[in-house]
Every structure is written in C-alpha cells, then in structure tokens.
Motif scaffolding. Structure first.
Motif, PDB file in Angstrom:
ATOM      1  N   ASP A 497      -3.441  -7.009  17.431  1.00 23.39           N
ATOM      2  CA  ASP A 497      -2.439  -5.967  17.649  1.00 23.39           C
ATOM      3  C   ASP A 497      -2.573  -4.868  16.606  1.00 23.39           C
ATOM      4  OD1 ASP A 497      -1.695  -7.803  15.689  1.00 23.39           O
ATOM      5  OD2 ASP A 497       0.445  -7.495  15.983  1.00 23.39           O
ATOM      6  N   ARG A 501      -0.438  -5.274   8.794  1.00 21.19           N
ATOM      7  CA  ARG A 501       0.729  -6.038   8.352  1.00 21.19           C
ATOM      8  C   ARG A 501       0.504  -7.541   8.520  1.00 21.19           C
ATOM      9  NH1 ARG A 501       3.940  -3.788  13.195  1.00 21.19           N
ATOM     10  NH2 ARG A 501       3.639  -5.374  14.803  1.00 21.19           N
ATOM     11  N   TRP A 507      -2.790 -10.713  20.229  1.00 21.47           N
ATOM     12  CA  TRP A 507      -1.714 -10.562  21.220  1.00 21.47           C
ATOM     13  C   TRP A 507      -2.308 -10.295  22.608  1.00 21.47           C
ATOM     14  CZ3 TRP A 507       3.289 -11.756  20.816  1.00 21.47           C
ATOM     15  CH2 TRP A 507       3.824 -11.925  19.539  1.00 21.47           C
ATOM     16  N   ASP A 510      -1.201  -6.866  24.646  1.00 17.53           N
ATOM     17  CA  ASP A 510      -1.923  -5.701  24.156  1.00 17.53           C
ATOM     18  C   ASP A 510      -3.349  -5.711  24.705  1.00 17.53           C
ATOM     19  OD1 ASP A 510       0.162  -6.712  22.488  1.00 17.53           O
ATOM     20  OD2 ASP A 510      -0.371  -5.319  20.910  1.00 17.53           O
ATOM     21  N   PHE A 629       8.623 -10.358  26.811  1.00 23.18           N
ATOM     22  CA  PHE A 629       8.728  -9.106  26.048  1.00 23.18           C
ATOM     23  C   PHE A 629       9.004  -7.899  26.930  1.00 23.18           C
ATOM     24  CE2 PHE A 629       5.810 -11.870  23.616  1.00 23.18           C
ATOM     25  CZ  PHE A 629       6.640 -12.088  22.531  1.00 23.18           C
ATOM     26  N   TRP A 632       7.749  -3.685  26.570  1.00 24.02           N
ATOM     27  CA  TRP A 632       7.869  -3.610  25.100  1.00 24.02           C
ATOM     28  C   TRP A 632       7.757  -2.173  24.579  1.00 24.02           C
ATOM     29  CZ3 TRP A 632       9.571  -6.862  21.661  1.00 24.02           C
ATOM     30  CH2 TRP A 632       9.129  -6.822  20.345  1.00 24.02           C
ATOM     31  N   PHE A 758       4.737  -0.751  26.588  1.00 26.76           N
ATOM     32  CA  PHE A 758       3.373  -1.296  26.703  1.00 26.76           C
ATOM     33  C   PHE A 758       2.953  -1.527  28.156  1.00 26.76           C
ATOM     34  CE2 PHE A 758       2.241  -3.521  22.438  1.00 26.76           C
ATOM     35  CZ  PHE A 758       2.628  -2.393  21.738  1.00 26.76           C
ATOM     36  N   GLU A 802       1.934   2.257  16.849  1.00 21.86           N
ATOM     37  CA  GLU A 802       2.610   1.210  17.617  1.00 21.86           C
ATOM     38  C   GLU A 802       3.755   1.773  18.449  1.00 21.86           C
ATOM     39  OE1 GLU A 802       4.297  -1.778  15.071  1.00 21.86           O
ATOM     40  OE2 GLU A 802       4.383  -3.219  16.729  1.00 21.86           O
ATOM     41  N   MET A 819       9.075  -3.177  12.386  1.00 22.62           N
ATOM     42  CA  MET A 819       7.630  -3.206  12.655  1.00 22.62           C
ATOM     43  C   MET A 819       7.191  -1.791  12.959  1.00 22.62           C
ATOM     44  SD  MET A 819       7.676  -5.069  16.318  1.00 22.62           S
ATOM     45  CE  MET A 819       7.307  -3.738  17.427  1.00 22.62           C
TER      46      MET A 819
HETATM   47  C1  BGC Z   1       3.006  -7.085  18.144  1.00 19.30           C
HETATM   48  C2  BGC Z   1       2.724  -6.529  19.493  1.00 19.30           C
HETATM   49  C3  BGC Z   1       2.992  -7.634  20.468  1.00 19.30           C
HETATM   50  C4  BGC Z   1       4.450  -7.901  20.379  1.00 19.30           C
HETATM   51  C5  BGC Z   1       5.021  -8.819  21.375  1.00 19.30           C
HETATM   52  C6  BGC Z   1       4.463  -7.398  18.079  1.00 19.30           C
HETATM   53  O1  BGC Z   1       4.908  -7.817  16.880  1.00 19.30           O
HETATM   54  O2  BGC Z   1       2.588  -6.261  17.135  1.00 19.30           O
HETATM   55  O3  BGC Z   1       1.751  -5.683  19.662  1.00 19.30           O
HETATM   56  O4  BGC Z   1       2.508  -7.482  21.725  1.00 19.30           O
HETATM   57  O5  BGC Z   1       4.831  -8.277  19.093  1.00 19.30           O
HETATM   58  O6  BGC Z   1       5.981  -8.141  21.970  1.00 19.30           O
END
Ligand code: BGC
Length: 949
Positions: A497, A501, A507, A510, A629, A632, A758, A802, A819
């Motif tokens: 991802d 960090r 993921w 993604d 999610f 997202w 996303f 992001e 984040m």
């Molecule tokens: C990640 C994303 C991931 C998501 C899930 C995040 O913390 O960085 O890219 O898909 O969590 O929703």
C-alpha cells in the motif's frame, strides 16, 4: 443497435503479393519464464520471443525451437535436447519446452526461427540459455544455520538485536571450471566470497508465508572462487521473518514482531565443478562460526544502526583470526516448508538521485531534499572523527517551518544511525532496511556538508519499464511521472500500500484496482507470478482471500498483526481479478490452472453469502469493519458495500467463466456463466428501482455503526455504484445507458467533481467513456481542483497520495494523526484509462495478439498524446495530434499482431493512411463504418493516419 456496414475487404492474395518484397521476420528478446537467461525449476519452462520485421502485415506461420546442451552443438544445429521441428502456429509465447529431462545445474542453450506469412523461413535468433536450479529437496545438502542474539538487544522502545556475522574458510585444491551459489534465508542476508558481496540484490529471500514456502536464489560465482584458500561470509537480519510488521505496535497487538520465527537462519551451498569434471560442495552447517559486527540493529520499519568501529576488519577474507568466534547451530528443515527458486525479479538499486538542496534548521540539523518522493536508501560519503555519530530520519514532506514531517509514519521509527570509524572517505549505505522519503534530516554533522555527501538510492523490484505516456498537458505528464514513481516505490518484493509508515503490507484491494495499470507500466509477469502464489498461500480456511498477503497468522490461525484482519469485498477478489489480468496480459494458462482450486474455493465462499444470488445488505456483517472497507476514502456520499460486493461477485463469476473456458474446463465455465446471469437478474431485482436507478435498503444499516463512515448513511445512487455497475458489465444494454445518464447527472450535480474512493475511482473514467461521457472523463483527468489527482500535482506532489487531500498549500496536513501516505498507488489506477482510452491501446485477444487502438479524440482540451506499451507480443505505439484542420494518428503494430483501429469520421474521402486513400489502400486488411466512425483492421507496421476535419 449498431448499423454495421462492410465497405470493403482487401483480399488476402493482394496482401501476400504486397508483402513478398519485404524482409523476413526474426525472433528477438528470447525469454524463459518471463526472464532473460534465468535459473528455473520448471521441468517444462515456457519460452517466448518477440518478432522483428520490416514492412507491413507480417505474421508468423510457424516456428522451430532448438535446445542443445552446448552452444557449439546449437550452432551446428545439433539439438541434442529438443528440436520442436517446424510447428505450424502463430504463438510466440507460452511455448513449453518438451525435450529431454534436465539435470539440476544443467545449463541449456536455445534458439528459434520463424516462418513468415508467406511460409518463408527467417533467420535463426541469437542464442540464449536457461539453467535448471534445484527443483527437489534431495538436491540440497546444506543445513539451516543461525543463532539467537535476542538477548543482545538493548532494552529500549524497540526490540532490535544485532546481526550475526557468519564465516568459514575452505581450501579448493583443483582448477575451478565453474561454481554456483544456491542461497536462501529465513530473514535477510548478505553473502560474501573472499570479501566480495555476491549479487546486487537486496532483501532476499523475500516475503512469503515462510511456513509454506521459502525462496532461494542462484548466482554464478565461478569468478569469485580461487584455487587454494577461500573465505565465505554472511550477515543476517530479521527482515519480514522476525522483524516488526505492519501496525501491530500501533494497534497494541500482543505480538508486534517475530511473526514467523525468533531469529534469522541461512541455508547456502556452493557447488564447484573442477576442470577435471569432479565436483565439490561447500555447505552451511555447524562447521561455520559466528560473531557480531557493525550492524547493531536493522529492521524494515525501525531502520538500521551501523557502528563502523565494530566491523571486524577482514572478517570475510582469508586469514582472519576467528579464534574468538563461536560455532553456529544447525536447525532442522520445517515440515511443509517448500524451498523454491525466487520467481520474481530481485529488489535492487535502480537509480541514484543527487540531492537538490541542503538546508540548516534548528538544533544544528540539516534537511536534505532529493526533489522526488521514492523508496530506498541513502549512501553516505563522509570524512570525520572516529566515534562521530550521525542520525538520519526520513520523511516525505516538510512542515511550513522547514522541519521534517514524520507524524504520518506512526510507529515506524524509520531512523538510521551511523557511527564513524574515522577512516578517509568513509562510505556507507544500509543493507537491511528501506524508507519511503524525499527528505532526510541529519543530526550530528560537525560542519556544513557538501551537496554530494548523500546520494539517494532508488530501490524497487527490478522490473523493466514497458509503458510510456506523454501529452500536451504538463500537469498530466507530471501525474504520469507520479504514477510511475509510486508504482516503483510500492512494487518492492510484494505490491504494498505504501513504503513509509508502519504498514507496507500487500493490501489486496489496492493491488486489484491497480493491477491493469501496473501491467501497462512495467513487466510485472515475474513479480506477480510470486505474489499470486502469496495470495493463494494466504487463503483463509473458509475460502476467503485475505485483505493483505502475505498474511501472518498465529498458532490459533488468527491474523497476527491485528486479530480482526480477515477479508473484505473489493479486497479479497484480488485472488480472481489479479489472476485474470495476468492471464489476459501474458496469455498465461498455467497461472489459471495452478490457482483454480483456490479460486473455486473463494467463489464457493462468496456464493455461500448470497441470498437469491445477491449479496444483500448485511452479507458481511461478521467482518471488521462491518461490510468490509467499501469504497475506501471516498468523499461525502457512501455507497452500500453490499451493492458493491454484488457487482464484484458478478464480475468474478464472469472472469471465472472465461478462465475456465480457456483451460478447457467447460462444465465449470458454464456453471459460472449461469451464476453470473442469475446475479445479473438478482441485482436488477434487488438493487435497482423501476426507473433503472440503483438503490439500497438504507434502513438496514440503521445508524451505520461498525461500518466505515456508516454514520453518513448508505446509498445505491452514487457515482461509485454506477461506475462499478457499468465497468463490471452487470447491467443489460438498456439499463447501462440509463446508468450512464445517472452517472453523468451525479457528476454534474456535484459540481463536476468526483466523489469516489478506492473502489469507485478505478472504474469511473472507463465507465464514463463507455457510456458516452468521454468529455467528462477528460474533464476529470485535467481537473486541478479538490478532489482530483491534478489537485495533488498543483500542490507539489511527485507521487500519488493516499487521500485526495493528503496535503494542501492552504490547510497543510489535516490527516497526519490517522493515516496519510504520500506514496499510495491505489488512485493511480486511472493509468488504466490513460492507456486504454487516451492512447486507446486495449487488449482484444489474450497476450495482445489482437488489439484495439481506439483513442478517444475530441474537443476535450487535449490535442497531443503519445505513448507505447511493450506487450508480450511486442511494442505497440499510439500517438495522435489534433488541430483545427486535421487529426494525425501515428500507430505502430508489432509483427504478428492485428489491430482494430478507429478513425473519428465516417467520411472515407477524408482519410489517408500512409499517404494513400483509405478505401484504395493495400495496407488495409478490412474496414467498416460503425457508429459514425471508421474501423480499420491493420497488420504489423508503422502507419500515419491523416483525417481531414
Ligand atoms: C491501507 C490501504 C488499505 C486499507 C484498507 C489502509 O491502512 O493503507 O491502502 O487498502 O487500509 O482499507
């Protein structure tokens, strides 16, 4: 719906006459299992080549492959291992070796020639080779060795033990002909022979589910060994195996590191062949000794500490006094842990960046700016006193006062320390960590450094760039650069991802939205051959693919990084979608066959969640967050995650039907097809009103507790819902047209701004274009207002962020605490649209053997676009420019490829191809008019199509 009118069809005989005067075709760029001259384990590795030719309409009627045990034999056409003879086929990839069984360590040489469309044989290709590695556990004699140094970790916030240094000396008494190093580690390793580091690779042996699979690499070390005494050395580090992973610390998990084992292990053997034909093996076992050295701590998330004073001088060379070193321990093989050759391309330093500026800030610190956000390391060059200590912290952004912004790293310490030994021109670079950064803060410098004291080392899996894109819009060119940089930063052993960090996880959501975009930019065949295995390895027992892969699990079978991490619609489907995209782009059936049991199990899992063939509201209430999610990081309106799950379920059934049909599993293909029809009907009934408007039972979600931003309520009438419905193909033609109207309306009523996250953004521009709103797609790609990718660019981005508003010049950082990555490729998924609709390059037949070149050209504010995609069938180029008078399209089609190109007029007299009228043109294979455009079928060659406006 369409008025199809065949205007003319050029006879094949005409074509053949025309081609007779041109040179023959020749295979180039010969690869085995997607690599040049690789080490492989497959007994039937697959061969591929590209065809080079001059002229037009060339194709391959037949080919012949020869494989021999020596280059000499091959040159004499003595194919002692395999002669395919002349095979009538236009295939240039996925050709399985079908010769004699090879022995481990056997290197074989191959060449190929092709017959052109006139059945005239071309020249032989150059010779290439592959070498069989060690496909069987019996081939290994080495033992796992290592030592637990956890007790030496200082008591501090992070548990970071030093790296063990390992060594052994061996006398080789005869003249050496050749030698191979086979090496694997649970954790990470550097390996040295006579003081020289072997290979340019970093972070071997990669991240896998180590309980199931661990990889090894092979190196030709014939030149590193010498007659007489030889010294072998290794340094180990925890890496993904025993280091910190993800946000375990952040969320307070009981386990924060050592997810697979407590300390790293090494397994290596060097197979030496002497001139006299005899062989000898040097293997890791309890005859090796260990000590500690300069690497005091090393971890992906926390960084590396190197005390150069502690480096045992000459430890990896002959003659070192090892009397104070201790005998190492052997460890047994783990049951069920396969040892296999690394299928991907290794992580390497791909580029060096010089610093753009160095600025002094408070506290005697300096900030070095590399001008580009990237993943990798630094190389330090310094003259100083013994014991001087330099501390490096890494960040993607600065605060307005010029200080380093690291809030968004959360619990990743991302700090390196180097203690000087005082020698002249000391140089150092970390071995076992990497960072995502543009800026480095340096503490401890005694005087102002010169600009070149730090160099940025750009690291990524070593993938060939296969795409290019440019236009007359500067912002868009920067956006494409940002997409490439972000892919590079996150295609690092696994698709992550983000690289900075405390996350850096594979993921799945993604990865699946970005997969086709990734394919257009880089040759990801070897890379994803590995990660699709990682995905299959991490399938949950109930059949669900995980939300990230690899997925470390604890002894209870629960996610170890965070217990609630399980599966999610839109994420788990990566198991189907990534495999499908791979199969299509590379014409790879083997990946489908190998993944089929996992994919079938996943589809059965999804089916078990349906009611009336639909994933209704609440189908995934058991996961955390509820419903998964969803869309997202969308803006404002929230789309029902279950509606989205249903579009994905439909799409996966459709893809499964196609994949099963391709491998000849017709019965199963029919079942998936039937289910996809049933889902289509069910979706219409459940999620659509009688006006064709998408809806959801919002009341079901109540206050939305437990759902992502559930307090906003859920709707079916959103940009994301229509974009996904159109992209997935779940709607019939009439409903799709209505959905296109709603999508356009929603966009307009939102001030012509997107609201997608996303899952909604990737299909948004393709769905707009497919439903007659290409103007809106072009508008969105050129927008520089929030929320848009252009907004990031005008706010200084050199990578994809992001969030739509990770940073703004007026508000600064508003999301840091939670984040806020500045290197997240997910929204870069627009790349797919840029290639497929701006350049117009789309796949028609697997492996790009038949393609569309159908760019969307209009009064859309962009008048010049040029780009290319080097597919497995060869390099495809598409460019166009538009003025008031004319449109000029420049197209290049590889040998053996057929392209269906569109021309923006239905007036035949307005079009010339390579200077000749289109309807009296020898180069044209066929043409027809469709929906106000001319569709023309072209074979290989370079074309200029001029259309008068
Ligand atoms: C990640 C994303 C991931 C998501 C899930 C995040 O913390 O960085 O890219 O898909 O969590 O929703």
């Amino acid at each position: 719906m369409e008025s199809l009118k065949i205007i003319s069809c050029i006879c094949v005989s005409l074509l053949l006459n025309f081609a007779a005067s041109f040179a023959n075709i020749q295979p180039k760029y010969l690869r085995t299992e997607y690599k040049l001259n690789p080490y492989v384990e497959e007994s039937k590795p697959r061969l591929s080549w590209e065809l080079e030719g001059k002229g037009f309409n060339q194709s391959q009627l037949a080919y012949q492959v020869m494989v021999a045990s020596s280059e000499m034999l091959l040159k004499k056409n003595q194919a002692d291992l395999w002669d395919s003879k002349k095979v009538s086929s236009n295939q240039t990839n996925q050709i399985e070796y079908a010769g004699k069984l090879l022995k481990p360590g056997q290197r074989v040489y191959w060449k190929v020639r092709s017959w052109d469309e006139k059945d005239k044989v071309g020249k032989w290709s150059d010779v290439q080779y592959w070498e069989l590695a060690k496909p069987n556990p019996d081939h290994w004699k080495a033992k796992w060795i290592g030592v637990d140094l956890n007790h030496l970790a200082p008591k501090a916030e992070y548990h970071l033990p030093p790296s063990p240094y390992l060594r052994k000396e061996v006398i080789l008494n005869k003249k050496i002909k050749s030698a191979r190093l086979y090496i694997s580690s649970l954790g990470l390793h550097n390996f040295y022979i006579n003081g020289e580091k072997i290979g340019r690779d970093y972070f071997a042996s990669g991240w896998t589910d180590y309980h199931k699979r661990v990889y090894y690499n092979v190196y030709d070390v014939s030149n590193q060994l010498k007659n007489g005494e030889n010294a072998f050395g290794a340094i180990l580090s925890n890496g993904w195996y025993a280091g910190y992973l993800g946000y375990a610390l952040l969320v307070g998990s009981p386990q924060v590191n050592q997810f697979y084992g407590k300390f790293p292990l090494l397994k290596a053997e060097i197979d030496v062949t002497y001139e006299d034909g005899s062989q000898e093996q040097i293997v890791t076992d309890s005859s090796w000794k260990y000590s500690t050295g300069a690497i005091m701590e090393s971890d992906f998330l926390e960084g590396e500490k190197h005390d150069a004073r502690k480096e045992p001088q000459g430890w990896n060379r002959v003659g070192f006094d090892e009397s104070s070193w201790t005998t190492i321990q052997e460890f047994p093989d783990q049951e069920g842990q396969a040892l296999e050759i690394y299928p991907s391309n290794p992580v390497r330093v791909l580029q060096e960046l010089s610093a753009k500026s160095i600025k002094k800030i408070d506290g005697g610190k300096y900030i070095v700016d590399f001008g580009q956000n990237f993943a990798g390391n630094i190389r330090l060059k310094i003259n100083g006193a013994k014991g001087d200590s330099l501390v490096f912290r890494y960040g993607e952004m600065l605060f307005p006062d010029g200080k380093l912004m690291t809030d968004n790293l959360r619990k990743a310490r991302a700090t390196d320390t180097y203690i000087l030994n005082g020698s002249k021109n000391e140089e150092w670079s970390p071995s076992f960590t990497f960072h995502g950064f543009q800026f480095v803060e340096v503490t401890g410098l005694k005087e102002e450094p010169s600009l070149d004291f730090l160099t940025g080392l750009v690291m990524s899996s070593d993938l060939d760039q296969v795409g290019s894109f440019e236009s007359d819009n500067k912002m868009l060119n920067q956006l494409y650069s940002n997409i490439l940089w972000t892919q590079k930063a996150n295609y690092l052993d696994i698709p992550t991802d983000c690289p900075q960090r405390d996350e850096r996880l594979g993921w799945t959501g993604d990865a699946q939205v970005y997969m086709r975009s990734a394919i257009f930019n880089a040759d990801v065949a070897a890379f994803h051959k590995k990660w699709i295995k990682d995905l299959n390895d991490s399938q949950w027992p109930n059949g669900a693919y995980p939300i990230y892969a690899p997925m470390p699990v604890n002894a209870e079978g629960v996610a170890a990084i965070r217990a609630s991490d399980s599966f999610s619609p839109g994420w788990s489907e990566a198991g189907i979608i990534c495999t499908y995209e791979y199969f299509k782009a590379y014409n790879d059936l083997r990946i489908v066959r190998e993944s089929l049991p996992f994919m079938n199990k996943f589809m059965a899992f999804l089916k078990s969640r349906t009611k009336g063939h639909v994933l209704q509201e609440g189908s995934f209430e058991d996961v955390n967050p509820k419903g998964g999610f969803g869309d997202w990081l969308s803006v404002g309106e929230k789309t029902s995650p279950d509606l989205l799950a249903t579009t994905y379920y439909f799409y996966c059934n459709k893809l499964m039907a196609e994949m099963c049909r391709a491998i000849g599993d017709l019965q199963v293909a029919n079942d998936y097809e039937k289910e996809s029809f049933a889902v289509k009907m069910g979706f219409k009934q459940h999620y659509m009103d009688d006006q064709g408007k998408l809806k959801t039972n919002a009341a079901f979600y109540g206050k939305g507790e437990g759902y992502v931003e559930g307090q906003n309520g859920f709707s079916g009438h959103t940009q994301t819902a229509y974009a996904n419905a159109i992209y997935s193909g779940i709607l019939d033609d009439e409903d799709e047209a209505i959905a296109g109207k709603y999508l356009r309306e929603l966009l307009e009523s939102n001030g012509n701004k997107l609201s997608t996250g996303f899952l909604g953004f990737k299909p948004l521009l393709p769905a707009l274009t497919a439903s007659g709103s290409a103007d809106k797609a072009y508008m969105l790609i050129q927008s520089t207002e929030y929320p848009s990718l252009g907004y990031e660019v005008v706010n200084g981005a050199t990578s994809i962020w992001e969030r739509w508003d990770s940073y703004t010049k007026d508000k600064g950082f508003v999301h840091n605490a939670a984040m806020n990555s500045f290197s997240h490729y997910a929204f870069g998924s627009v790349n797919e649209w840029m290639f497929e609709y701006m350049l117009g390059i789309r796949l028609k037949e697997n492996g790009f053997q038949e393609i569309y070149i159908q760019p969307e050209i209009g009064d859309f504010g962009i008048n010049n676009v040029a780009g290319s995609y080097r597919s497995i069938a060869g390099n495809i180029k598409s460019a166009w420019s538009k003025s008031e008078k004319e449109v000029i399209q420049e197209i290049q089609i590889p040998v053996n490829v057929i392209a269906y190109c569109s021309i923006n007029t239905d007036d035949l007299t307005a079009v010339k191809i390579n200077g000749e009228p289109i309807d009296r043109n020898n180069l044209v294979r066929s043409l027809k008019k469709l929906d106000g455009k001319i569709l023309v079928e072209l074979g290989s060659g370079k074309y200029t199509i001029r259309t008068d406006l």
